[in-house]
Design an enzyme around this catalytic site. Structure first.
Site, PDB file in Angstrom:
ATOM      1  N   ARG A 275      -7.965  84.939  29.159  1.00  0.00           N
ATOM      2  CA  ARG A 275      -6.648  84.737  29.774  1.00  0.00           C
ATOM      3  C   ARG A 275      -6.531  83.261  30.143  1.00  0.00           C
ATOM      4  O   ARG A 275      -7.482  82.662  30.649  1.00  0.00           O
ATOM      5  CB  ARG A 275      -6.472  85.606  31.029  1.00  0.00           C
ATOM      6  CG  ARG A 275      -6.203  87.073  30.741  1.00  0.00           C
ATOM      7  CD  ARG A 275      -4.830  87.324  30.099  1.00  0.00           C
ATOM      8  NE  ARG A 275      -4.592  88.735  29.816  1.00  0.00           N
ATOM      9  CZ  ARG A 275      -4.866  89.338  28.670  1.00  0.00           C
ATOM     10  NH1 ARG A 275      -5.401  88.662  27.666  1.00  0.00           N
ATOM     11  NH2 ARG A 275      -4.588  90.618  28.493  1.00  0.00           N
TER      12      ARG A 275
ATOM     13  N   ASP B 117      -7.107  80.358  22.706  1.00  0.00           N
ATOM     14  CA  ASP B 117      -6.205  81.374  22.166  1.00  0.00           C
ATOM     15  C   ASP B 117      -5.190  81.790  23.226  1.00  0.00           C
ATOM     16  O   ASP B 117      -4.244  82.508  22.924  1.00  0.00           O
ATOM     17  CB  ASP B 117      -7.005  82.607  21.708  1.00  0.00           C
ATOM     18  CG  ASP B 117      -6.121  83.643  21.035  1.00  0.00           C
ATOM     19  OD1 ASP B 117      -5.377  83.256  20.102  1.00  0.00           O
ATOM     20  OD2 ASP B 117      -6.141  84.826  21.432  1.00  0.00           O
TER      21      ASP B 117
HETATM   22  P1  NAI Z   1     -14.531  94.410  29.861  1.00  0.00           P
HETATM   23  O1  NAI Z   1     -13.910  95.020  31.060  1.00  0.00           O
HETATM   24  O2  NAI Z   1     -15.268  95.292  28.902  1.00  0.00           O
HETATM   25  O3  NAI Z   1     -15.533  93.234  30.298  1.00  0.00           O
HETATM   26  C1  NAI Z   1     -15.205  92.272  31.266  1.00  0.00           C
HETATM   27  C2  NAI Z   1     -16.490  91.775  31.889  1.00  0.00           C
HETATM   28  O4  NAI Z   1     -16.160  90.736  32.819  1.00  0.00           O
HETATM   29  C3  NAI Z   1     -17.245  92.864  32.659  1.00  0.00           C
HETATM   30  O5  NAI Z   1     -18.600  92.899  32.266  1.00  0.00           O
HETATM   31  C4  NAI Z   1     -17.080  92.447  34.107  1.00  0.00           C
HETATM   32  O6  NAI Z   1     -18.197  92.814  34.926  1.00  0.00           O
HETATM   33  C5  NAI Z   1     -16.960  90.930  33.979  1.00  0.00           C
HETATM   34  N1  NAI Z   1     -16.394  90.325  35.153  1.00  0.00           N
HETATM   35  C6  NAI Z   1     -15.499  90.829  36.029  1.00  0.00           C
HETATM   36  N2  NAI Z   1     -15.238  89.933  37.008  1.00  0.00           N
HETATM   37  C7  NAI Z   1     -15.982  88.849  36.746  1.00  0.00           C
HETATM   38  C8  NAI Z   1     -16.169  87.604  37.412  1.00  0.00           C
HETATM   39  N3  NAI Z   1     -15.531  87.333  38.569  1.00  0.00           N
HETATM   40  N4  NAI Z   1     -17.014  86.711  36.856  1.00  0.00           N
HETATM   41  C9  NAI Z   1     -17.691  87.004  35.713  1.00  0.00           C
HETATM   42  N5  NAI Z   1     -17.566  88.158  35.044  1.00  0.00           N
HETATM   43  C10 NAI Z   1     -16.719  89.079  35.558  1.00  0.00           C
HETATM   44  O7  NAI Z   1     -13.348  93.638  29.130  1.00  0.00           O
HETATM   45  P2  NAI Z   1     -13.251  93.206  27.595  1.00  0.00           P
HETATM   46  O8  NAI Z   1     -12.670  94.322  26.800  1.00  0.00           O
HETATM   47  O9  NAI Z   1     -14.558  92.628  27.165  1.00  0.00           O
HETATM   48  O10 NAI Z   1     -12.122  92.080  27.668  1.00  0.00           O
HETATM   49  C11 NAI Z   1     -12.353  90.852  28.355  1.00  0.00           C
HETATM   50  C12 NAI Z   1     -11.033  90.120  28.501  1.00  0.00           C
HETATM   51  O11 NAI Z   1     -10.577  89.701  27.213  1.00  0.00           O
HETATM   52  C13 NAI Z   1      -9.871  90.975  29.045  1.00  0.00           C
HETATM   53  O12 NAI Z   1      -9.864  90.996  30.452  1.00  0.00           O
HETATM   54  C14 NAI Z   1      -8.661  90.292  28.503  1.00  0.00           C
HETATM   55  O13 NAI Z   1      -8.168  89.386  29.467  1.00  0.00           O
HETATM   56  C15 NAI Z   1      -9.175  89.511  27.288  1.00  0.00           C
HETATM   57  N6  NAI Z   1      -8.563  89.963  26.024  1.00  0.00           N
HETATM   58  C16 NAI Z   1      -7.945  89.011  25.229  1.00  0.00           C
HETATM   59  C17 NAI Z   1      -7.366  89.380  24.025  1.00  0.00           C
HETATM   60  C18 NAI Z   1      -6.728  88.374  23.096  1.00  0.00           C
HETATM   61  O14 NAI Z   1      -6.028  88.763  22.147  1.00  0.00           O
HETATM   62  N7  NAI Z   1      -6.927  87.083  23.281  1.00  0.00           N
HETATM   63  C19 NAI Z   1      -7.340  90.787  23.614  1.00  0.00           C
HETATM   64  C20 NAI Z   1      -8.069  91.673  24.495  1.00  0.00           C
HETATM   65  C21 NAI Z   1      -8.640  91.271  25.668  1.00  0.00           C
END
Ligand code: NAI
Length: 327
Positions: free
Chosen positions: A232, A256
């Site tokens: 993000r 991105d």
């Molecule tokens: P996920 O929920 O599987 O993993 C997120 C990880 O971040 C978790 O392991 C969590 O413990 C960790 N986390 C939470 N708070 C944190 C902090 N303060 N500091 C460090 N780590 C922290 O999510 P996923 O599916 O891996 O997606 C990650 C992000 O990717 C999403 O939140 C979304 O914003 C972004 N995304 C971007 C896309 C794009 O097209 N560019 C598409 C899909 C997701």
């Protein structure tokens, strides 16, 4: 028949949802505009809205759709930082999402961007089309043996880690909730920032992660660091990043996502004067690669988004909890 209103619809969204409609008792109206205060009137008469990442569901919008009888916000994305969850809770509206539609799509895009910026393939494409085969300014570096710092080791971060290991990179990671059994070398955020040759962000945008890459964080990074953000935009203070690139501290950036992307991304502004000096300046840099929130855009991901969103709608209105509820 349930009536669904989809916002910020592009041709590829519509095609993916239409391909998945057979046998479902729903009717979808595909609206092109974003959902916001200006367009909320379009929600009248619908049971559910299907927003995407740049639709703004703030308290005003949520109060309006609740009054109109909307019962469900079925996000067709994973992140939900664009929804005021407190307002939704107060209004009695359920919010669901598509938690995982293809972590591979995003992780592979992150690596594609990294390889592009490191090996200058974006420059080569333009040069050779003009029969310019000069290699001046094209010197890259091996990823093999470099230390990559992965922030956030969830679904996407872990796939990215596997890809990096395939390249022979040394992976370190920071996560606020480290996974005990993951075989990942976790370090503190400070250590990750100071040791990494490449930093890739894969954590959600929250109050804790807002501007986690700011001027102070940038100053602790190695000179020449490459920063990749497919998560993000607001994880990075874009102006601080621009300044760090200008003083040659940051070696390259692959973006991105961008903090103010809602005003521009997913639309064609060619021929216009871009009304964002920081984004314009970043794009003008030879060592910055910007893609317009494209990381999710694969056939597999679009199909999974459509089928999971429609399953969420079906389950919610059947009174079945399926685990994709945020509130
Ligand atoms: P996920 O929920 O599987 O993993 C997120 C990880 O971040 C978790 O392991 C969590 O413990 C960790 N986390 C939470 N708070 C944190 C902090 N303060 N500091 C460090 N780590 C922290 O999510 P996923 O599916 O891996 O997606 C990650 C992000 O990717 C999403 O939140 C979304 O914003 C972004 N995304 C971007 C896309 C794009 O097209 N560019 C598409 C899909 C997701």
């Amino acid at each position: 028949m349930l009536k669904l209103a989809m916002f910020d619809t592009k041709g590829y969204d519509r095609a993916a949802f239409e391909a998945r409609l057979a046998g479902r008792d729903v009717e979808i109206k595909f609206f092109e505009p974003n959902l916001s205060c200006d367009t909320v009137a379009l929600c009248a008469g619908y049971d559910c809205v299907i927003p995407f990442v740049n639709d703004r569901l703030d308290a005003d919008v949520i109060e309006c759709i609740a009054r109109m009888g909307v019962k469900l916000i079925a996000l067709r994305c994973a992140g939900y930082n664009n929804v005021d969850l407190d307002a939704a809770r107060a209004a009695g509206i359920t919010v669901m999402r598509v938690p995982a539609y293809s972590p591979y799509a995003i992780a592979e895009h992150a690596m594609a961007m990294l390889l592009t910026i490191v090996r200058r393939t974006h420059k080569a494409y333009i040069r050779t089309r003009d029969y310019n085969f000069s290699l001046n300014g094209m010197v890259g570096f091996d990823l093999h043996g470099k230390t990559v710092g992965v922030v956030g080791t969830g679904r996407i971060g872990r796939v990215f880690i596997d890809i990096c290991r395939g390249f022979g990179m040394h992976v370190i990671a920071y996560d606020a909730y480290p996974a005990a059994d993951a075989g990942i070398e976790y370090v503190s955020k400070e250590e990750l920032l100071s040791r990494s040759d490449i930093i890739s962000l894969h954590c959600p945008l929250t109050k804790d992660t807002y501007h986690m890459v700011d001027e102070a964080a940038l100053s602790t990074m190695k000179k020449g660091v490459v920063i990749v953000n497919t998560s993000r935009g607001a994880l990075i203070d874009a102006e601080a990043l621009l300044n760090a690139i200008k003083r040659r501290h940051v070696g390259a950036a692959c973006l991105d996502v961008y903090e103010e992307e809602g005003d521009f991304f997913f639309e064609d502004f060619s021929g216009h004067i871009l009304d964002d000096d920081v984004l314009s300046r970043l794009i003008s840099m030879p060592n910055v690669l910007v893609t317009g929130h494209q990381a999710f855009l694969t056939e597999e991901a679009l199909d999974n988004i459509a089928s999971t969103t429609l399953d969420n709608v079906r389950d919610f209105f059947a009174g079945v909890k399926n685990g994709n509820e945020i509130i």
